[in-house]
Design a protein around this motif. Structure first.
Motif, PDB file in Angstrom:
ATOM      1  N   ASN A   7       0.840  -1.192   0.000  1.00 33.67           N
ATOM      2  CA  ASN A   7       0.000   0.000   0.000  1.00 33.67           C
ATOM      3  C   ASN A   7       0.881   1.250   0.000  1.00 33.67           C
ATOM      4  O   ASN A   7       1.647   1.487   0.928  1.00 33.67           O
ATOM      5  CB  ASN A   7      -0.908  -0.016   1.238  1.00 33.67           C
ATOM      6  N   GLU A   8       0.791   2.045  -1.050  1.00 35.85           N
ATOM      7  CA  GLU A   8       1.624   3.247  -1.194  1.00 35.85           C
ATOM      8  C   GLU A   8       1.333   4.285  -0.109  1.00 35.85           C
ATOM      9  O   GLU A   8       2.196   5.097   0.207  1.00 35.85           O
ATOM     10  CB  GLU A   8       1.447   3.850  -2.586  1.00 35.85           C
ATOM     11  N   ASN A   9       0.144   4.270   0.464  1.00 32.47           N
ATOM     12  CA  ASN A   9      -0.167   5.206   1.549  1.00 32.47           C
ATOM     13  C   ASN A   9       0.698   4.952   2.776  1.00 32.47           C
ATOM     14  O   ASN A   9       1.030   5.869   3.519  1.00 32.47           O
ATOM     15  CB  ASN A   9      -1.641   5.124   1.939  1.00 32.47           C
ATOM     16  N   PHE A  10       1.045   3.692   3.017  1.00 27.96           N
ATOM     17  CA  PHE A  10       1.892   3.338   4.163  1.00 27.96           C
ATOM     18  C   PHE A  10       3.371   3.316   3.793  1.00 27.96           C
ATOM     19  O   PHE A  10       4.220   3.751   4.557  1.00 27.96           O
ATOM     20  CB  PHE A  10       1.516   1.957   4.704  1.00 27.96           C
ATOM     21  N   TRP A  11       3.690   2.755   2.625  1.00 29.83           N
ATOM     22  CA  TRP A  11       5.073   2.425   2.286  1.00 29.83           C
ATOM     23  C   TRP A  11       5.719   3.370   1.278  1.00 29.83           C
ATOM     24  O   TRP A  11       6.895   3.239   0.991  1.00 29.83           O
ATOM     25  CB  TRP A  11       5.133   0.990   1.762  1.00 29.83           C
ATOM     26  N   PRO A  28       6.592   1.148  10.873  1.00 33.23           N
ATOM     27  CA  PRO A  28       5.304   1.095  10.179  1.00 33.23           C
ATOM     28  C   PRO A  28       4.151   1.539  11.073  1.00 33.23           C
ATOM     29  O   PRO A  28       4.199   1.395  12.286  1.00 33.23           O
ATOM     30  CB  PRO A  28       5.163  -0.374   9.791  1.00 33.23           C
ATOM     31  N   VAL A  29       3.127   2.063  10.441  1.00 38.71           N
ATOM     32  CA  VAL A  29       1.900   2.434  11.134  1.00 38.71           C
ATOM     33  C   VAL A  29       1.275   1.152  11.666  1.00 38.71           C
ATOM     34  O   VAL A  29       1.270   0.120  10.991  1.00 38.71           O
ATOM     35  CB  VAL A  29       0.924   3.145  10.160  1.00 38.71           C
TER      36      VAL A  29
END
Length: 100
Positions: A7-11, A28-29
């Motif tokens: 997921n680009e929003n996280f990574w 990481p979140v």
């Protein structure tokens, strides 16, 4: 889990790229990284991997002595969920006499 771990929003934009160095300065979140999955579809190897880590730690503690280096005789601790050092510190490792 495959899409969660990419997921680009996280990574970030390079989520599909294998970059081990990403972990050097990255936490990481919560919930964005599930290496063994969860619930009824959790990886069967999770328990085995945890057991292997415990055995490796036990063997290391039986064969080595760990002590703070002279540079870090005083260690400042921070209390979070677990107690941990506030800053990096070095540890000296000495092989114990082998009885074999």
């Amino acid at each position: 889990i495959y899409t969660l771990h990419r997921n680009e929003n996280f990574w970030g934009k390079d989520a599909d790229v294998f970059k081990p160095e990403r972990w050097e300065e990255f936490t990481p979140v919560r919930g964005s990284y599930l290496p063994f999955g969860q619930g009824s579809r959790a990886c069967l190897g999770n328990t085995f991997a945890m057991l292997e880590m415990k055995i490796a730690l036990a063997v290391m503690l039986q064969n080595f002595e760990f002590s703070p280096s002279p540079m870090h005789l005083t260690i400042k601790l921070s209390n979070y969920v677990t107690t941990r050092p506030e800053d990096d510190f070095t540890v000296q490792v000495r092989l114990l006499n082998s009885k074999k």
